[in-house]
Design a protein around this motif. Structure first.
Motif, PDB file in Angstrom:
ATOM      1  N   MET A  27      47.160  15.763  59.410  1.00 18.93           N
ATOM      2  CA  MET A  27      48.306  14.655  59.929  1.00 18.93           C
ATOM      3  C   MET A  27      47.812  13.479  60.181  1.00 18.93           C
ATOM      4  O   MET A  27      46.606  13.499  61.286  1.00 18.93           O
ATOM      5  N   THR A  28      47.991  12.307  59.834  1.00 22.73           N
ATOM      6  CA  THR A  28      47.349  11.042  60.016  1.00 22.73           C
ATOM      7  C   THR A  28      47.678  10.716  61.489  1.00 22.73           C
ATOM      8  O   THR A  28      48.927  10.643  61.781  1.00 22.73           O
ATOM      9  N   THR A  29      46.717  10.188  62.109  1.00 26.47           N
ATOM     10  CA  THR A  29      46.981   9.441  63.458  1.00 26.47           C
ATOM     11  C   THR A  29      47.244   8.132  63.356  1.00 26.47           C
ATOM     12  O   THR A  29      46.489   7.575  62.805  1.00 26.47           O
ATOM     13  N   THR A  30      48.289   7.702  63.891  1.00 23.78           N
ATOM     14  CA  THR A  30      48.600   6.332  63.944  1.00 23.78           C
ATOM     15  C   THR A  30      47.866   5.359  64.914  1.00 23.78           C
ATOM     16  O   THR A  30      48.112   5.785  66.304  1.00 23.78           O
ATOM     17  N   VAL A  31      46.905   4.508  64.659  1.00 26.87           N
ATOM     18  CA  VAL A  31      46.222   3.752  65.664  1.00 26.87           C
ATOM     19  C   VAL A  31      46.955   2.498  65.902  1.00 26.87           C
ATOM     20  O   VAL A  31      46.762   1.515  64.807  1.00 26.87           O
ATOM     21  N   VAL A  32      47.091   1.734  66.887  1.00 24.21           N
ATOM     22  CA  VAL A  32      47.467   0.433  67.218  1.00 24.21           C
ATOM     23  C   VAL A  32      46.562  -0.102  68.340  1.00 24.21           C
ATOM     24  O   VAL A  32      46.319   0.195  69.271  1.00 24.21           O
TER      25      VAL A  32
ATOM     26  N   ALA B  48      53.179   4.409  67.719  1.00 25.41           N
ATOM     27  CA  ALA B  48      51.836   4.836  67.535  1.00 25.41           C
ATOM     28  C   ALA B  48      51.485   6.089  68.378  1.00 25.41           C
ATOM     29  O   ALA B  48      52.127   6.430  69.140  1.00 25.41           O
ATOM     30  N   ASP B  49      50.282   6.655  67.713  1.00 23.15           N
ATOM     31  CA  ASP B  49      49.723   8.064  68.479  1.00 23.15           C
ATOM     32  C   ASP B  49      48.872   7.828  69.391  1.00 23.15           C
ATOM     33  O   ASP B  49      48.923   8.041  70.575  1.00 23.15           O
ATOM     34  N   VAL B  50      47.958   6.699  68.936  1.00 23.22           N
ATOM     35  CA  VAL B  50      46.902   6.296  69.862  1.00 23.22           C
ATOM     36  C   VAL B  50      47.025   4.905  70.281  1.00 23.22           C
ATOM     37  O   VAL B  50      47.242   4.059  68.925  1.00 23.22           O
TER      38      VAL B  50
END
Length: 235
Positions: free
Chosen positions: A1-6, A79-81
């Protein structure tokens, strides 16, 4: 699963550096979905320069480093991270990937870029900043049990974990509060060595006696305040 980073960049009157910081992040970090620049009441063209460089600009006119960071975290919906760094050009954006890696690999819950002496440009930190950081790191090691050498500004953490901390330090105690609460929550803390450069323009902290004293008081107060903090949010 792709981790969303902002990426979240609090910025106050950083028009000389902010566009370069934003452009480098977007070019060097393919994991990023968004760069959020929080304009913390700038009187120059910080917001305009950031937007032109490709950032999403969030306005937080109430001054305060922690307040700007929190506004960015709240705006980073989905955002995840979150990756936090300064907008003055002192943080080496090419090493943001290194700071993110422990989180993305599942080896850490809070990853911090420690500004090591060998890669710290001369004049990038004042004597009072260095002494204050050493004192804060020593207290975090002794009283909080974390292997801290430098509570630096470039850091990555899961947004959900950061929101659970109910952050309340709205000035320069923000990073110390985050680190102290991470210890009390039992989060896995990792440091990675990073370079540090002279900032563009005059420092709002180390560049003035008042700024240095104010930051030092905020940091020491935060270390004392959260010594008994627990997940319920009481101190």
């Amino acid at each position: 699963m792709t981790t969303t980073v902002v990426a979240i960049i609090p910025a106050l009157n950083e028009e000389d550096a902010i566009d370069g910081v934003v452009r480098r992040l977007l070019a060097e970090l393919p994991q990023l979905t968004t760069v959020l620049v929080v304009d913390n009441g700038s009187t120059d063209r910080t917001g305009v320069r950031a937007a032109e460089a490709g950032a999403q600009v969030v306005s937080e006119p109430r001054r305060g480093y922690g307040r700007a960071c929190l506004a960015g975290v709240r705006a980073a919906r989905g955002a995840d991270v979150v990756l936090l760094l300064d907008g003055d050009g002192a943080d080496d954006t090419s090493e943001a990937r290194t700071v993110l890696e422990p989180l993305l690999a599942g080896r850490a819950d809070l990853s911090v870029g420690a500004r090591v002496a060998a890669d710290r440009e001369a004049g990038s930190m004042t004597t009072q900043q260095l002494l204050g950081n050493r004192l804060a790191a020593a207290i975090l090691r002794r009283k909080y049990g974390l292997a801290v050498s430098d509570p630096g500004p470039m850091r990555a953490i899961r947004r959900e974990a950061l929101l659970a901390m109910a952050m309340s330090e709205m000035s320069y105690g923000w990073t110390i509060e985050m680190t102290a609460k991470a210890a009390r929550l039992g989060l896995r803390y990792v440091e990675v060595p990073v370079a540090y450069r002279r900032r563009a323009g005059r420092s709002k902290v180390g560049g003035t006696f008042r700024g240095s004293v104010g930051a030092g008081i905020s940091i020491l107060r935060s270390l004392w305040r959260y010594r008994n903090w627990g997940p319920a949010g009481t101190a």
